[in-house]
Design an enzyme around this catalytic site. Structure first.
Site, PDB file in Angstrom:
ATOM      1  N   ASP A 211       0.011  -4.122  -0.756  1.00 17.34           N
ATOM      2  CA  ASP A 211      -0.348  -2.744  -0.400  1.00 17.34           C
ATOM      3  C   ASP A 211      -0.948  -2.767   1.011  1.00 17.34           C
ATOM      4  O   ASP A 211      -0.664  -3.670   1.777  1.00 17.34           O
ATOM      5  CB  ASP A 211      -1.295  -2.151  -1.445  1.00 17.34           C
ATOM      6  CG  ASP A 211      -1.110  -0.647  -1.612  1.00 17.34           C
ATOM      7  OD1 ASP A 211      -1.303   0.076  -0.614  1.00 17.34           O
ATOM      8  OD2 ASP A 211      -0.772  -0.181  -2.723  1.00 17.34           O
ATOM      9  N   HIS A 234       1.521  -2.938   3.412  1.00 13.52           N
ATOM     10  CA  HIS A 234       1.845  -1.563   3.797  1.00 13.52           C
ATOM     11  C   HIS A 234       1.205  -1.145   5.114  1.00 13.52           C
ATOM     12  O   HIS A 234       1.197   0.031   5.452  1.00 13.52           O
ATOM     13  CB  HIS A 234       1.430  -0.586   2.686  1.00 13.52           C
ATOM     14  CG  HIS A 234       2.239  -0.731   1.429  1.00 13.52           C
ATOM     15  ND1 HIS A 234       2.059   0.077   0.325  1.00 13.52           N
ATOM     16  CD2 HIS A 234       3.223  -1.600   1.099  1.00 13.52           C
ATOM     17  CE1 HIS A 234       2.906  -0.296  -0.630  1.00 13.52           C
ATOM     18  NE2 HIS A 234       3.621  -1.299  -0.179  1.00 13.52           N
TER      19      HIS A 234
END
Length: 386
Positions: A211, A234
């Site tokens: 993430d 991310h």
């Protein structure tokens, strides 16, 4: 970037400045370095002894693997100079539960955590989530909550169930030379999440997760992020913001510089839900950033809705202003390398771009703009849409 040699120098410095400290070794409180025996009571005993001390003290975790259940290291303490020196590996139970935190420091001041590894063993929960079964959210590996003057240096965080590190309601927190690692497909395993905190510094660290490498929630101010390697993951994000039901404290005075993104889903991102929740993002600088095959190198998304279901479908009331992008170079993995999808009711303002060079497939990429006002100077590739 952090290295074994770098950490040894830090350890020697720490030891040289703590020779007069009283040291509390968890072994003396009954801990077993066998990876099997639950040593939670020993950790708490050593912490409470250091916390009770009227003078500077340290809590020592020697080499070995120590099983630790959910633990709260709580203050206030009688002194504001406590070292937590970790040489070994602290291991979480391999089975997951509904707990939200694993290792938490709360209401402490002047705590320094050095070295070692925290292994959260999150694989079982990831498997549950990836199977679409009903699963708990997972536990954050290391939480600093309602604390002041905290240093985290040379620590390795691996395989968290959820966030690897959370800094909440705290001030004057320094994170340096940490390594954070989880597989790129591990769900919700953010590296560092900063929320309702101020005066936070994150430097000289390597973050590879499933993430955001670093994310900043509402009420985050005066953050300095520098010399970071990010990927997989991310990217570095402000947000998501505006996803609740009440108006939010703003995000201000953020600097992100000298970062290398490799193979990440995003590079530098601001994300807000399309909800009429008020808040703001202002005075943000992104500088000296390298993108290596990044899906969305520069993105402002005020229609954030990652699951694409039950989206608000209204307009964001988060005001984004005074955002500076300087010396951003490298390659995009998609045709659109720069995207400003701003709110029609609160257009982005004061956006500035200087010296941008982002290519796609060795050709100039594209830039898209919606509801944004700003300026571009210097060499700008892709051609500016401001």
């Amino acid at each position: 970037m952090p290295s074994h040699h770098h950490f040894l120098l830090l350890l020697l410095l720490f030891l040289s400045t703590t020779t007069k400290m009283t040291s509390y070794n968890i072994i003396d409180f009954g801990a077993k370095n066998d990876n099997i025996t639950d040593s939670t009571n020993a950790f708490i005993g050593a912490w409470e002894a250091a916390c009770r001390s009227m003078e500077a003290a340290n809590m020592s975790v020697p080499a070995g693997r120590f099983l630790l259940s959910r633990t709260l290291f709580e203050g206030p303490c009688n002194n504001s100079d406590i070292g937590v020196l970790i040489e070994g590996t602290i291991v979480a139970p391999s089975n997951y539960s509904a707990l939200r935190e694993w290792v938490t420091f709360k209401h402490v001041e002047g705590v320094s955590i050095y070295g070692g590894t925290l292994d959260a063993q999150g694989q079982a929960l990831w498997d549950c989530k990836n199977s679409s079964r009903r699963c708990p959210d997972g536990a954050t590996t290391l939480t600093v909550m309602h604390s002041n003057n905290v240093t985290i240096n040379g620590v390795n965080l691996i395989n968290s169930e959820m966030f690897h590190m959370s800094i909440y309601g705290s001030s004057n927190v320094t994170v340096q030379a940490v390594n954070i690692t989880a597989p790129g497909d591990s769900p919700n395993t953010d590296g560092i999440h900063i929320h309702m905190s101020n005066a936070v510094t994150v430097t000289d660290s390597v973050i590879s997760t499933g993430d955001d490498c670093i994310s900043m929630g509402h009420g985050t101010n005066d953050v300095w992020i520098e010399n970071i390697t990010c990927g997989p993951g991310h990217g570095i994000s402000i947000g998501s913001l505006g996803g609740g039901t009440t108006d939010e404290a703003g995000v201000a005075n953020i600097t992100v510089k000298t970062v290398v993104f490799s193979g990440t889903q995003n590079g530098i991102r601001i994300k807000t839900w399309a909800n009429p929740i008020t808040g703001f993002v202002t005075n943000v600088t992104f500088e000296n950033i390298t993108m290596n095959f990044v899906d969305n190198p520069i993105i402002v998304d005020q229609n954030y809705c990652p699951q694409k279901t039950n989206c608000p479908n209204m307009t964001s009331d988060i005001a984004i202003s005074q955002i500076s992008y300087m010396n951003i170079t490298g390659s995009s993995a998609t045709l659109v390398a720069v995207k400003f999808a701003c709110s029609p009711t609160k257009p982005c303002s004061g956006i500035s771009m200087q010296d941008i060079m982002l290519t796609y497939d060795n050709k100039p990429a594209l830039a898209l703009c919606q509801n944004v006002n700003g300026t571009a100077v210097g060499l700008i590739v892709p051609e500016s849409c401001l």
